[in-house]
Design a protein around this motif. Structure first.
Motif, PDB file in Angstrom:
ATOM      1  N   LEU A  59       0.833  -1.202   0.000  1.00  0.00           N
ATOM      2  CA  LEU A  59       0.000   0.000   0.000  1.00  0.00           C
ATOM      3  C   LEU A  59       0.873   1.260   0.000  1.00  0.00           C
ATOM      4  CD1 LEU A  59      -2.834  -0.981   2.498  1.00  0.00           C
ATOM      5  CD2 LEU A  59      -2.940  -0.914   0.007  1.00  0.00           C
ATOM      6  N   ALA A  60       1.933   1.244   0.796  1.00  0.00           N
ATOM      7  CA  ALA A  60       2.833   2.400   0.810  1.00  0.00           C
ATOM      8  C   ALA A  60       3.472   2.589  -0.557  1.00  0.00           C
ATOM      9  CB  ALA A  60       3.907   2.211   1.880  1.00  0.00           C
ATOM     10  N   ALA A  61       3.898   1.486  -1.167  1.00  0.00           N
ATOM     11  CA  ALA A  61       4.522   1.572  -2.492  1.00  0.00           C
ATOM     12  C   ALA A  61       3.511   2.028  -3.538  1.00  0.00           C
ATOM     13  CB  ALA A  61       5.094   0.209  -2.879  1.00  0.00           C
TER      14      ALA A  61
ATOM     15  N   ARG B 270      12.348  -1.559  -1.362  1.00  0.00           N
ATOM     16  CA  ARG B 270      11.466  -2.442  -2.117  1.00  0.00           C
ATOM     17  C   ARG B 270      10.612  -1.642  -3.101  1.00  0.00           C
ATOM     18  NH1 ARG B 270       8.809  -7.427   0.922  1.00  0.00           N
ATOM     19  NH2 ARG B 270       8.520  -5.854   2.537  1.00  0.00           N
ATOM     20  N   THR B 271      10.180  -0.461  -2.694  1.00  0.00           N
ATOM     21  CA  THR B 271       9.379   0.388  -3.576  1.00  0.00           C
ATOM     22  C   THR B 271      10.143   0.736  -4.846  1.00  0.00           C
ATOM     23  OG1 THR B 271       8.181   1.346  -1.697  1.00  0.00           O
ATOM     24  CG2 THR B 271       8.160   2.587  -3.763  1.00  0.00           C
ATOM     25  N   LEU B 272      11.410   1.095  -4.699  1.00  0.00           N
ATOM     26  CA  LEU B 272      12.214   1.482  -5.850  1.00  0.00           C
ATOM     27  C   LEU B 272      12.599   0.286  -6.712  1.00  0.00           C
ATOM     28  CD1 LEU B 272      14.545   4.159  -4.180  1.00  0.00           C
ATOM     29  CD2 LEU B 272      12.488   4.533  -5.547  1.00  0.00           C
ATOM     30  N   GLN B 273      12.866  -0.853  -6.087  1.00  0.00           N
ATOM     31  CA  GLN B 273      13.270  -2.017  -6.873  1.00  0.00           C
ATOM     32  C   GLN B 273      12.096  -2.632  -7.639  1.00  0.00           C
ATOM     33  OE1 GLN B 273      15.986  -4.932  -5.309  1.00  0.00           O
ATOM     34  NE2 GLN B 273      16.813  -3.523  -3.780  1.00  0.00           N
ATOM     35  N   PHE B 274      10.882  -2.491  -7.114  1.00  0.00           N
ATOM     36  CA  PHE B 274       9.703  -2.983  -7.822  1.00  0.00           C
ATOM     37  C   PHE B 274       9.144  -1.948  -8.807  1.00  0.00           C
ATOM     38  CE2 PHE B 274       8.877  -6.392  -4.566  1.00  0.00           C
ATOM     39  CZ  PHE B 274       8.743  -7.443  -5.473  1.00  0.00           C
ATOM     40  N   LEU B 275       9.666  -0.734  -8.757  1.00  0.00           N
ATOM     41  CA  LEU B 275       9.155   0.347  -9.599  1.00  0.00           C
ATOM     42  C   LEU B 275       9.096   0.002 -11.087  1.00  0.00           C
ATOM     43  CD1 LEU B 275       8.285   3.336 -10.034  1.00  0.00           C
ATOM     44  CD2 LEU B 275      10.731   3.921 -10.044  1.00  0.00           C
ATOM     45  N   PRO B 276      10.111  -0.661 -11.673  1.00  0.00           N
ATOM     46  CA  PRO B 276      10.041  -0.939 -13.114  1.00  0.00           C
ATOM     47  C   PRO B 276       8.819  -1.744 -13.535  1.00  0.00           C
ATOM     48  CG  PRO B 276      12.282  -1.254 -12.318  1.00  0.00           C
ATOM     49  CD  PRO B 276      11.425  -1.053 -11.109  1.00  0.00           C
TER      50      PRO B 276
ATOM     51  N   TYR C  25      12.997 -10.933  -3.843  1.00  0.00           N
ATOM     52  CA  TYR C  25      12.184 -10.251  -2.841  1.00  0.00           C
ATOM     53  C   TYR C  25      12.303  -8.737  -2.960  1.00  0.00           C
ATOM     54  CZ  TYR C  25      12.742 -14.919  -0.762  1.00  0.00           C
ATOM     55  OH  TYR C  25      12.802 -16.271  -0.537  1.00  0.00           O
ATOM     56  N   HIS C  26      13.418  -8.260  -3.534  1.00  0.00           N
ATOM     57  CA  HIS C  26      13.641  -6.822  -3.759  1.00  0.00           C
ATOM     58  C   HIS C  26      13.621  -6.017  -2.456  1.00  0.00           C
ATOM     59  CE1 HIS C  26      13.353  -7.348  -8.115  1.00  0.00           C
ATOM     60  NE2 HIS C  26      12.290  -8.090  -7.913  1.00  0.00           N
ATOM     61  N   ARG C  27      14.072  -6.638  -1.366  1.00  0.00           N
ATOM     62  CA  ARG C  27      14.039  -5.944  -0.084  1.00  0.00           C
ATOM     63  C   ARG C  27      15.364  -5.321   0.306  1.00  0.00           C
ATOM     64  NH1 ARG C  27      10.959 -10.753   2.801  1.00  0.00           N
ATOM     65  NH2 ARG C  27      13.089 -11.581   2.794  1.00  0.00           N
ATOM     66  N   ASP C  28      16.467  -5.841  -0.266  1.00  0.00           N
ATOM     67  CA  ASP C  28      17.785  -5.454   0.218  1.00  0.00           C
ATOM     68  C   ASP C  28      18.690  -5.009  -0.923  1.00  0.00           C
ATOM     69  OD1 ASP C  28      17.354  -6.424   3.031  1.00  0.00           O
ATOM     70  OD2 ASP C  28      17.138  -8.338   1.964  1.00  0.00           O
ATOM     71  N   SER C  29      19.697  -4.251  -0.561  1.00  0.00           N
ATOM     72  CA  SER C  29      20.715  -3.869  -1.528  1.00  0.00           C
ATOM     73  C   SER C  29      21.682  -5.023  -1.717  1.00  0.00           C
ATOM     74  CB  SER C  29      21.479  -2.635  -1.027  1.00  0.00           C
ATOM     75  OG  SER C  29      22.209  -2.949   0.155  1.00  0.00           O
ATOM     76  N   ALA C  30      22.542  -4.905  -2.724  1.00  0.00           N
ATOM     77  CA  ALA C  30      23.527  -5.964  -2.983  1.00  0.00           C
ATOM     78  C   ALA C  30      24.452  -6.157  -1.788  1.00  0.00           C
ATOM     79  CB  ALA C  30      24.332  -5.616  -4.232  1.00  0.00           C
ATOM     80  N   GLN C  31      24.871  -5.052  -1.178  1.00  0.00           N
ATOM     81  CA  GLN C  31      25.773  -5.158  -0.036  1.00  0.00           C
ATOM     82  C   GLN C  31      25.116  -5.880   1.132  1.00  0.00           C
ATOM     83  OE1 GLN C  31      25.092  -2.515  -1.917  1.00  0.00           O
ATOM     84  NE2 GLN C  31      26.696  -0.933  -1.827  1.00  0.00           N
ATOM     85  N   GLU C  32      23.825  -5.625   1.337  1.00  0.00           N
ATOM     86  CA  GLU C  32      23.112  -6.289   2.439  1.00  0.00           C
ATOM     87  C   GLU C  32      22.924  -7.779   2.178  1.00  0.00           C
ATOM     88  OE1 GLU C  32      20.226  -2.791   4.189  1.00  0.00           O
ATOM     89  OE2 GLU C  32      19.852  -3.516   2.143  1.00  0.00           O
ATOM     90  N   LEU C  33      22.989  -8.176   0.909  1.00  0.00           N
ATOM     91  CA  LEU C  33      22.901  -9.590   0.564  1.00  0.00           C
ATOM     92  C   LEU C  33      24.274 -10.254   0.526  1.00  0.00           C
ATOM     93  CD1 LEU C  33      20.177  -9.493  -2.243  1.00  0.00           C
ATOM     94  CD2 LEU C  33      19.913 -10.262   0.124  1.00  0.00           C
ATOM     95  N   GLY C  34      25.298  -9.515   0.917  1.00  0.00           N
ATOM     96  CA  GLY C  34      26.638 -10.069   0.968  1.00  0.00           C
ATOM     97  C   GLY C  34      27.308 -10.192  -0.386  1.00  0.00           C
ATOM     98  N   ALA C  35      26.858  -9.412  -1.356  1.00  0.00           N
ATOM     99  CA  ALA C  35      27.416  -9.470  -2.701  1.00  0.00           C
ATOM    100  C   ALA C  35      28.147  -8.168  -3.010  1.00  0.00           C
ATOM    101  CB  ALA C  35      26.311  -9.697  -3.727  1.00  0.00           C
ATOM    102  N   PRO C  36      29.085  -8.188  -3.960  1.00  0.00           N
ATOM    103  CA  PRO C  36      29.737  -6.937  -4.379  1.00  0.00           C
ATOM    104  C   PRO C  36      28.699  -5.952  -4.917  1.00  0.00           C
ATOM    105  CG  PRO C  36      30.901  -8.847  -5.249  1.00  0.00           C
ATOM    106  CD  PRO C  36      29.619  -9.366  -4.669  1.00  0.00           C
TER     107      PRO C  36
END
Length: 366
Positions: A137-139, A181-187, A236-247
Motif C-alpha cells: 500500500l505504501a509503495a 522495495r518500492t524502488l526495486q519494484f518500480l520498473p 524479494y527486492h528488499r535489500d541492496s547488494a551489499q546487504e545480501l553479501g554481494a559486491p
C-alpha cells in the motif's frame, strides 16, 4: 478492476419524446479479474509455503519460482490500471481513501496483532516502517503519485530500471516506507503504465500459451538447481547488494537479470489466464481484501501451531497446506467479506474533502 467506460449515446431524432437511457454500469474485464484472483492465490500459497522450506529443496524451488513472478504480475496490472491517474482532485481523493487510509488502518492492526503472535508486546506503531504486507500500500501510494511523471518522460522504463539499479547499490536508503522495495519494484509498475490492450492480446495467443509450458518447466528446473547455490532473496527486492553479501556491482546486473526473468514469467502466467468469465471472476474485485486479510491467518497459523505436526512437512501435508491457503484467500475475496470490511478498505469519506462531494464512480485500486 473496472475499466474506463464511455456512456452510451442518448441522443434521439428531433421531435421524438424519448426517455433518457440509463447510464450503464462500469464493465469489468474478466481477463484482468481472473489474473488478479490467480495472482493473489499464489501470494497466499507462497506465504503458506514459507515455513515448509527448511529441509525441502522442492518446496524452496517452487517458492522461489512463485516469488519470481506473482508480485511482479500484480504490480504490472496495478500499473496498467493507473494509466489514467492525472493528479486531479477526484483521483487524489480516491488515492487517499482507497490506499492511504487502508494503509493506516492495517499498519496499526498488524502492529497490535503481531504483538500477540510474535510475543513482542512493546512493538511500536510506526507508519514510516510498513509491517508485513502493508509495504504494498505504501509503495502503491508512491507509484500512483508519480504516475504523471512516468507518463511524461520520453523513456520511462529505462529510467525506472536505472532508479532500481541505483537502489540496489544504496544500502543507506533504510527502511522508511520500505523505499528499497518500492524502488526495486518500480520498473514493473512503470511497465504496466507503458502497456496497451494489444500487448495483452499478443501474449494470449495460443502459440504463446504453448511456449509458456517449457518456459515454466525450465524455470522450475533452474530454481531447483539454484536452491543450494544462490540466494532467492534477489526476487524479494528488499535489500541492496551489499546487504545480501554481494559486491556492489552485482546489484545493477541482477536488477536487469531478475527483471528479464520475472517479466518473461509474468507474460507466461498471463498467457494462461482465461479471458472468459469463470466461477472466480467476480472475486477479482476483492483481491486487495484477500491480500491484506490473509496476512492475519498467515501470522496466526504459526502461533496456533498449524505447522507443528510432522505430517505437514510430508508431500501430502504440503498439498493440504497449499489447498487450505487457496481456500482461505478465496473466501476472503468474496462479497460478504468485502461488505464486512468495506469500512476500512473503501471508507466513504466525502465529509473530509472540499468541493464536489459526489461519489466517485470508478475504483482505481489495482
Amino acid at each position: 478492476m473496472p475499466q474506463p467506460l464511455t456512456p452510451a449515446a442518448t441522443s434521439a431524432p428531433p421531435g421524438k419524446d424519448t426517455a433518457p437511457r440509463p447510464v450503464p454500469v462500469a464493465q469489468r474485464d474478466a481477463f484482468f479479474d481472473n489474473a488478479k484472483y490467480l495472482a493473489i492465490v499464489l501470494v497466499a500459497i507462497g506465504h503458506a509455503w514459507e515455513p515448509l522450506r527448511d529441509g525441502s529443496r522442492a518446496v524452496t524451488a517452487a517458492y522461489t519460482l512463485v516469488y519470481a513472478f506473482h508480485m511482479p504480475a500484480f504490480i504490472v496490472i496495478a500499473g496498467y490500471f493507473s494509466r489514467s491517474f492525472d493528479g486531479s482532485p477526484q483521483r487524489l481523493r480516491r488515492l487517499v481513501t482507497g490506499v492511504a487510509v487502508p494503509y493506516v488502518v492495517f499498519e496499526t492492526a498488524y502492529t497490535f496483532y503481531t504483538r500477540w503472535t510474535d510475543g513482542v508486546p512493546d512493538r511500536p506503531v510506526s507508519l514510516l516502517e510498513p509491517l508485513y504486507l502493508t509495504w504494498f500500500l505504501a509503495a502503491l501510494f508512491i507509484w500512483r503519485l508519480t504516475t504523471p511523471v512516468w507518463r511524461s518522460v520520453r523513456w520511462p522504463l529505462p529510467v525506472a530500471l536505472g532508479v532500481a539499479m541505483l537502489a540496489t547499490v544504496t544500502p543507506s536508503i533504510g527502511e522508511d516506507l520500505d523505499l528499497q522495495r518500492t524502488l526495486q519494484f518500480l520498473p514493473y509498475f512503470v511497465l504496466g503504465l507503458c502497456l496497451r490492450p494489444e500487448h495483452f492480446r499478443l501474449i494470449r495467443r495460443w502459440k504463446v500459451r504453448i511456449a509458456a509450458v517449457p518456459v515454466f518447466a525450465v524455470a522450475l528446473g533452474l530454481a531447483y538447481w539454484a536452491v543450494p547455490r544462490m540466494s532467492g532473496a534477489w526476487f524479494y527486492h528488499r535489500d541492496s547488494a551489499q546487504e545480501l553479501g554481494a559486491p556492489a556491482w552485482y546489484g545493477p546486473v541482477m536488477t536487469l537479470v531478475v527483471f528479464a526473468c520475472s517479466t518473461l514469467l509474468v507474460a507466461c502466467f498471463l498467457s494462461w489466464v482465461p479471458g472468459r468469465r469463470m466461477w472466480f471472476t467476480a472475486l477479482g474485485a476483492g483481491t486487495l481484501y484477500g491480500y491484506l486479510l490473509h496476512g492475519f491467518v498467515a501470522q496466526g497459523s504459526k502461533y496456533w501451531g498449524w505447522y507443528d505436526p510432522s505430517w505437514v512437512y510430508e508431500p501430502v501435508g504440503e498439498v493440504v497446506v497449499t489447498a487450505v491457503a487457496a481456500v482461505i484467500v478465496t473466501v476472503l475475496c468474496t462479497p460478504p467479506v468485502q461488505r464486512v470490511f468495506r469500512f476500512a478498505m473503501e471508507p466513504d469519506m466525502r465529509w473530509a474533502f472540499r468541493g464536489d462531494r459526489s461519489r466517485e464512480g470508478l475504483a482505481l485500486r489495482a
